[in-house]
Design an enzyme around this catalytic site. Structure first.
Site, mmCIF file in Angstrom:
data_model
loop_
_atom_site.group_PDB
_atom_site.id
_atom_site.type_symbol
_atom_site.label_atom_id
_atom_site.label_comp_id
_atom_site.label_asym_id
_atom_site.label_seq_id
_atom_site.Cartn_x
_atom_site.Cartn_y
_atom_site.Cartn_z
ATOM 1 N N CYS A 31 -5.816 2.151 -2.552
ATOM 2 C CA CYS A 31 -6.150 2.128 -3.981
ATOM 3 C C CYS A 31 -7.577 1.588 -4.174
ATOM 4 C CB CYS A 31 -5.124 1.317 -4.767
ATOM 5 S SG CYS A 31 -5.178 1.646 -6.552
ATOM 6 N N HIS A 48 -0.195 3.903 -3.295
ATOM 7 C CA HIS A 48 0.280 2.652 -2.705
ATOM 8 C C HIS A 48 1.451 2.912 -1.755
ATOM 9 C CE1 HIS A 48 -1.967 -0.460 -4.964
ATOM 10 N NE2 HIS A 48 -1.990 0.435 -5.937
ATOM 11 N N GLU A 61 2.526 0.940 0.390
ATOM 12 C CA GLU A 61 3.215 -0.335 0.631
ATOM 13 C C GLU A 61 4.115 -0.751 -0.534
ATOM 14 O OE1 GLU A 61 -0.093 -1.796 -1.989
ATOM 15 O OE2 GLU A 61 0.316 -0.086 -0.677
#
Length: 313
Positions: free
Chosen positions: A166, A259, A261
């Site tokens: 990001c 993202h 994660e």
């Protein structure tokens, strides 16, 4: 796919300090390390100070592949932990470790948003670096952002593995000579289907994963984007919202706009905070939440892509 224009990327050797000159007197805080004779508990990770070193216990990694030899990685954290993430996960560091780390690896944390950076004479000790997301603009002139750009130029010159997520994706592009700015289509929050074009660019870590589908869903939360890539970079994924969802430079640079994660609950909480802060409207927030409730991100595939990149597989 949107046509992406490119700037001439300056040679690392020819870049002079002034464009990213930082005059702050802040330095990295005293280093704190700890190792465990037992598997660490969640509270063990909440160590005083900005940075800690951790040998990843297998119980946090489930069935992930074991590393054949100990490797060392650093998370360059560009955001402060939210109350929710601290309470549920113990901080963003744990979120990244759970997603990308493997058994026996050593992961260090540097809170670059607070001015903490790795020592230059220790960079060679690392196998790779991950840059997190951030509420800050990657094109900003904050001292720590300019210093981060200098660090990324140095790591690129060293051919170190760098994964940008990001904000990390955007600031990595900026540091290497590209351009970033506000997204022309506004906020992108929720799940986004991303099309990977690995056949157009010989990324070893992608070409070896024949079972990865050509389109993957990923959690997105951004209002900035890459406008122009640095010279030598290639788009390896795009979506109907964003022209550069992923870019790569050789086999040592990888930027991902989404993202990989994030879990859905993290994004739910983030949507609420953005709404409460007046950053987004109620209807937009409700639509984003509804879309999250009826679909799932391809987290396992994204984690595999990121791990294979970082480990050089």
């Amino acid at each position: 796919m949107a046509k992406i224009s490119r700037l001439l990327r300056p040679s690392i050797k020819s870049i002079s300090p002034p464009p990213f000159l930082c005059t702050s007197n802040s330095h990295a805080s005293t280093k704190r390390k700890y190792t465990h004779s037992r598997p660490p508990t969640l509270s063990d990770t909440l160590v005083a100070g900005f940075r800690h070193t951790r040998i990843v216990p297998s119980r946090l990694l489930g069935s992930k592949m074991k590393a054949t030899s100990q490797k060392r990685y650093a998370l360059l954290l560009a955001a402060r932990d939210s109350d929710y993430v601290k309470e549920v996960y113990g901080g963003y560091f744990n979120v990244f470790v759970a997603a990308f780390a493997e058994d026996g690896e050593k992961w260090d944390l540097y809170r670059v948003v607070d001015g903490e950076f790795p020592d230059m004479d220790e960079l060679h000790r690392y196998d790779g670096f991950v840059i997190s997301g951030s509420p800050h603009d990657a094109y900003g002139k904050d001292c720590w952002i300019l210093k981060l750009c200098l660090l990324l130029q140095t790591l690129d010159a060293m051919d170190k593995k760098i994964l940008g997520i990001c904000f990390g994706h955007q600031v990595l592009c900026r540091a290497l000579g590209g351009k970033v700015g506000k997204a022309h289509t506004g906020w992108d929050i929720g799940l986004r289907k991303v099309r990977i074009v690995k056949d157009l660019f010989p990324c070893g870590y992608l070409n070896k994963m024949d079972d990865i589908p050509p389109a993957l869903s990923i959690i997105e939360c951004h209002q900035d984007e890459v406008w122009e890539l640095p010279a030598g970079a290639e788009v390896i994924a795009f979506s109907d919202k964003t022209g550069v969802e992923m870019f790569a430079v050789g086999d040592h640079i990888l930027g991902i706009q989404g993202h990989p994660e994030y879990t859905k609950d993290i994004l739910f909480n983030l949507i609420d905070r953005l709404l409460n802060n007046g950053c987004i409207e109620k209807g937009f927030a409700e639509n984003a939440k509804f879309a999250l409730e009826i679909a799932e991100p391809d987290r396992k595939c994204w984690e595999r892509i990121c791990r294979n990149f970082l480990k050089g597989r």
